[in-house]
Design a protein around this motif. Structure first.
Motif, PDB file in Angstrom:
ATOM      1  N   ASN A 323      56.806   5.469  22.670  1.00 59.51           N
ATOM      2  CA  ASN A 323      56.764   4.043  23.038  1.00 59.51           C
ATOM      3  C   ASN A 323      58.158   3.450  23.188  1.00 59.51           C
ATOM      4  O   ASN A 323      58.423   2.319  22.774  1.00 59.51           O
ATOM      5  CB  ASN A 323      55.968   3.257  21.996  1.00 59.51           C
ATOM      6  N   GLY A 324      59.059   4.224  23.758  1.00 59.59           N
ATOM      7  CA  GLY A 324      60.398   3.715  24.039  1.00 59.59           C
ATOM      8  C   GLY A 324      61.286   3.583  22.826  1.00 59.59           C
ATOM      9  O   GLY A 324      62.271   2.848  22.853  1.00 59.59           O
ATOM     10  N   GLN A 325      60.936   4.244  21.733  1.00 56.84           N
ATOM     11  CA  GLN A 325      61.729   4.294  20.503  1.00 56.84           C
ATOM     12  C   GLN A 325      61.762   2.990  19.713  1.00 56.84           C
ATOM     13  O   GLN A 325      62.451   2.878  18.720  1.00 56.84           O
ATOM     14  CB  GLN A 325      63.171   4.761  20.789  1.00 56.84           C
ATOM     15  N   GLN A 326      60.994   2.001  20.142  1.00 54.48           N
ATOM     16  CA  GLN A 326      60.977   0.723  19.425  1.00 54.48           C
ATOM     17  C   GLN A 326      59.589   0.110  19.501  1.00 54.48           C
ATOM     18  O   GLN A 326      58.981   0.034  20.571  1.00 54.48           O
ATOM     19  CB  GLN A 326      62.012  -0.240  20.025  1.00 54.48           C
ATOM     20  N   MET A 327      59.069  -0.325  18.339  1.00 59.64           N
ATOM     21  CA  MET A 327      57.720  -0.895  18.299  1.00 59.64           C
ATOM     22  C   MET A 327      57.609  -1.961  17.214  1.00 59.64           C
ATOM     23  O   MET A 327      58.342  -1.946  16.235  1.00 59.64           O
ATOM     24  CB  MET A 327      56.686   0.200  18.004  1.00 59.64           C
ATOM     25  N   LYS A 328      56.629  -2.865  17.405  1.00 61.50           N
ATOM     26  CA  LYS A 328      56.278  -3.809  16.357  1.00 61.50           C
ATOM     27  C   LYS A 328      55.472  -3.078  15.287  1.00 61.50           C
ATOM     28  O   LYS A 328      54.771  -2.107  15.581  1.00 61.50           O
ATOM     29  CB  LYS A 328      55.470  -4.970  16.933  1.00 61.50           C
ATOM     30  N   LEU A 329      55.577  -3.565  14.065  1.00 64.79           N
ATOM     31  CA  LEU A 329      54.943  -2.906  12.931  1.00 64.79           C
ATOM     32  C   LEU A 329      53.437  -2.750  13.118  1.00 64.79           C
ATOM     33  O   LEU A 329      52.867  -1.676  12.877  1.00 64.79           O
ATOM     34  CB  LEU A 329      55.238  -3.696  11.647  1.00 64.79           C
ATOM     35  N   ASP A 330      52.765  -3.813  13.582  1.00 65.84           N
ATOM     36  CA  ASP A 330      51.308  -3.754  13.764  1.00 65.84           C
ATOM     37  C   ASP A 330      50.913  -2.722  14.814  1.00 65.84           C
ATOM     38  O   ASP A 330      49.942  -1.970  14.629  1.00 65.84           O
ATOM     39  CB  ASP A 330      50.772  -5.138  14.156  1.00 65.84           C
ATOM     40  N   ASP A 331      51.670  -2.692  15.918  1.00 69.94           N
ATOM     41  CA  ASP A 331      51.365  -1.720  16.984  1.00 69.94           C
ATOM     42  C   ASP A 331      51.598  -0.295  16.498  1.00 69.94           C
ATOM     43  O   ASP A 331      50.831   0.619  16.818  1.00 69.94           O
ATOM     44  CB  ASP A 331      52.240  -1.991  18.212  1.00 69.94           C
ATOM     45  N   LEU A 332      52.655  -0.122  15.724  1.00 72.15           N
ATOM     46  CA  LEU A 332      52.969   1.208  15.183  1.00 72.15           C
ATOM     47  C   LEU A 332      51.865   1.675  14.231  1.00 72.15           C
ATOM     48  O   LEU A 332      51.455   2.845  14.252  1.00 72.15           O
ATOM     49  CB  LEU A 332      54.322   1.167  14.470  1.00 72.15           C
ATOM     50  N   SER A 333      51.364   0.753  13.430  1.00 70.22           N
ATOM     51  CA  SER A 333      50.276   1.086  12.503  1.00 70.22           C
ATOM     52  C   SER A 333      49.020   1.481  13.262  1.00 70.22           C
ATOM     53  O   SER A 333      48.354   2.475  12.926  1.00 70.22           O
ATOM     54  CB  SER A 333      49.992  -0.113  11.594  1.00 70.22           C
ATOM     55  N   TRP A 334      48.700   0.724  14.291  1.00 66.51           N
ATOM     56  CA  TRP A 334      47.481   0.977  15.067  1.00 66.51           C
ATOM     57  C   TRP A 334      47.554   2.313  15.805  1.00 66.51           C
ATOM     58  O   TRP A 334      46.619   3.123  15.771  1.00 66.51           O
ATOM     59  CB  TRP A 334      47.253  -0.162  16.052  1.00 66.51           C
ATOM     60  N   GLN A 335      48.687   2.562  16.483  1.00 63.19           N
ATOM     61  CA  GLN A 335      48.793   3.790  17.283  1.00 63.19           C
ATOM     62  C   GLN A 335      48.957   5.040  16.421  1.00 63.19           C
ATOM     63  O   GLN A 335      48.520   6.126  16.799  1.00 63.19           O
ATOM     64  CB  GLN A 335      49.965   3.672  18.257  1.00 63.19           C
ATOM     65  N   SER A 336      49.573   4.887  15.275  1.00 61.98           N
ATOM     66  CA  SER A 336      49.751   6.053  14.401  1.00 61.98           C
ATOM     67  C   SER A 336      48.560   6.268  13.475  1.00 61.98           C
ATOM     68  O   SER A 336      48.452   7.310  12.821  1.00 61.98           O
ATOM     69  CB  SER A 336      51.017   5.893  13.554  1.00 61.98           C
ATOM     70  N   GLN A 337      47.690   5.226  13.426  1.00 62.36           N
ATOM     71  CA  GLN A 337      46.513   5.271  12.552  1.00 62.36           C
ATOM     72  C   GLN A 337      46.890   5.405  11.066  1.00 62.36           C
ATOM     73  O   GLN A 337      46.198   6.058  10.288  1.00 62.36           O
ATOM     74  CB  GLN A 337      45.576   6.422  12.960  1.00 62.36           C
ATOM     75  N   ILE A 338      48.002   4.753  10.710  1.00 62.35           N
ATOM     76  CA  ILE A 338      48.453   4.735   9.320  1.00 62.35           C
ATOM     77  C   ILE A 338      48.351   3.297   8.816  1.00 62.35           C
ATOM     78  O   ILE A 338      48.921   2.390   9.432  1.00 62.35           O
ATOM     79  CB  ILE A 338      49.912   5.231   9.186  1.00 62.35           C
ATOM     80  N   PRO A 339      47.641   3.048   7.721  1.00 59.18           N
ATOM     81  CA  PRO A 339      47.504   1.685   7.190  1.00 59.18           C
ATOM     82  C   PRO A 339      48.870   1.048   6.912  1.00 59.18           C
ATOM     83  O   PRO A 339      49.830   1.738   6.552  1.00 59.18           O
ATOM     84  CB  PRO A 339      46.724   1.888   5.884  1.00 59.18           C
ATOM     85  N   LEU A 340      48.925  -0.277   7.068  1.00 53.93           N
ATOM     86  CA  LEU A 340      50.192  -0.997   6.935  1.00 53.93           C
ATOM     87  C   LEU A 340      50.869  -0.773   5.589  1.00 53.93           C
ATOM     88  O   LEU A 340      52.089  -0.584   5.532  1.00 53.93           O
ATOM     89  CB  LEU A 340      49.969  -2.500   7.148  1.00 53.93           C
ATOM     90  N   ASN A 341      50.100  -0.784   4.495  1.00 52.83           N
ATOM     91  CA  ASN A 341      50.713  -0.625   3.180  1.00 52.83           C
ATOM     92  C   ASN A 341      51.354   0.749   2.998  1.00 52.83           C
ATOM     93  O   ASN A 341      52.387   0.907   2.361  1.00 52.83           O
ATOM     94  CB  ASN A 341      49.703  -0.902   2.072  1.00 52.83           C
TER      95      ASN A 341
END
Length: 367
Positions: A323-341
């Protein structure tokens, strides 16, 4: 606190500039000892004489002013940096006439790894504004902090472009940090406090004065690893800053312009007088400062670290790469399928390892 009082007090003595102040401090070791010295000893220091030694005798009044500055600065969240403190910009230590005391406000690192100064005329053309935005966007690949003077035209455009790109940016003011001059740029200055900030050699309560602007320009030049003059008339602050940066032996670049345009006269003059190189693209800056070599070495180091990643750390890095080496935290959580905490602790570990960098607005970037 006692030492800070005397540091500020010495900087307030009218007629004793930064060069002489440092000479006195080097001779007597501390600002306190400067004030304790007898008039006879002081008058023997080259450049002091009887007149200035009399000014130093006003210790009580100067300390009262210093106390007020300290109190008001604390209330306004203004930090005070003495030139022998580690928080003082290392780049300015190379400048003989740099301030003895510097004031700052915001979330800023005065010793950030890379800086680029971008200055120009207040009466900027559309071409100049577009070029400024391109320069700042191109500097993103090197994560360079943008230095300018928060003036109308090219300066404020450089700050705005830096904010939009997620780069830190520092505005150097010719007044106290309780004021913003020009007032029309107050909102931009406020936004800069979150990722960068404002600095000045003038204490709180000092209003802008035409005499202060040329002095302000030397700080812009001193803080910049390289200076780019985008548009400049044959006389004005941008041209002064370019000449100062050249005298400091900094790489100076000028954007060439049309021969019949007044906004290009200053840039073309710098080029003609061999005080600036022609700016053709940000690659010019990278090559002049050897940032390409540094980046290659850093890339190799990061690549070596990436090869050792496993599990969820590798998932996070792979997601950023896609994703271009830069992402928002929420988008990163969603695409990686890793919970925010859980993602927060992973990112913190990757930050410790120098693999990711947090940005304002809950964004993360590789490197």
């Amino acid at each position: 606190m006692e030492e800070k009082r005397y540091q500020i007090a010495l900087s307030l003595v009218s007629g004793i500039g930064p060069v002489l102040s440092k000479q006195l401090i080097n001779h007597f070791e501390t600002p306190q000892e400067v004030f304790k010295a007898s008039k006879g000893r002081l008058s023997k220091i080259n450049g002091v004489g009887n007149k200035l030694s009399n000014l130093l005798s006003n210790e009580k009044q100067l300390l009262e002013k210093a106390d007020l500055i300290i109190q008001q600065s604390e209330k306004a969240d203004i930090q005070i940096h003495y030139f022998k403190e580690t928080s003082y910009p290392e780049r300015l230590l190379q400048v003989q006439d740099a301030p003895v005391v510097l004031y700052s406000k915001g979330n800023l690192d005065l010793n950030v790894a890379k800086t680029v100064g971008v200055v120009g005329t207040r009466k900027a053309t559309k071409y100049g504004l577009n070029t400024t935005e391109t320069i700042v966007n191109d500097s993103l690949s090197n994560n360079a902090s943008i230095i300018s003077g928060l003036a109308y035209g090219i300066d404020v455009k450089a700050h705005q472009a830096a904010l939009n790109a997620g780069l830190s940016t520092i505005g150097v003011l010719a007044c106290g940090l309780d004021y913003v001059y020009p007032a029309g740029n107050r909102e931009v200055a406020k936004k800069m406090l979150a990722n960068g900030g404002l600095i000045s050699e003038y204490p709180i309560g000092t209003k802008a004065d035409p005499r202060y602007f040329p002095a302000r320009n030397r700080i812009i030049a001193g803080l910049s690893d390289a200076l780019i003059v985008v548009e400049a008339a044959k006389k004005g602050g941008a041209l002064i800053t370019g000449n100062i940066a050249h005298s400091y032996e900094k790489p100076v670049f000028a954007v060439p312009g049309q021969l019949d345009k007044s906004n290009s006269e200053g840039c073309n003059q710098l080029i003609r007088n061999f005080k600036a190189s022609i700016y053709t693209g940000f690659r010019d800056v990278v090559e002049a400062l050897n940032w390409d070599l540094e980046k290659a070495q850093k890339t190799m180091a990061i690549t070596s670290k990436l090869e050792k990643l496993t599990g969820r750390e590798k998932v996070v890095v792979d997601t950023l790469l896609k994703n271009g080496q830069q992402m928002k935290l929420d988008d990163l959580s969603w695409q990686s399928q890793i919970p925010l905490n859980q993602l927060a602790s992973i990112l913190l570990q990757l930050e410790f390892e120098g693999i990711v960098k947090p940005l304002p607005g809950k964004e993360y970037r590789l490197g």
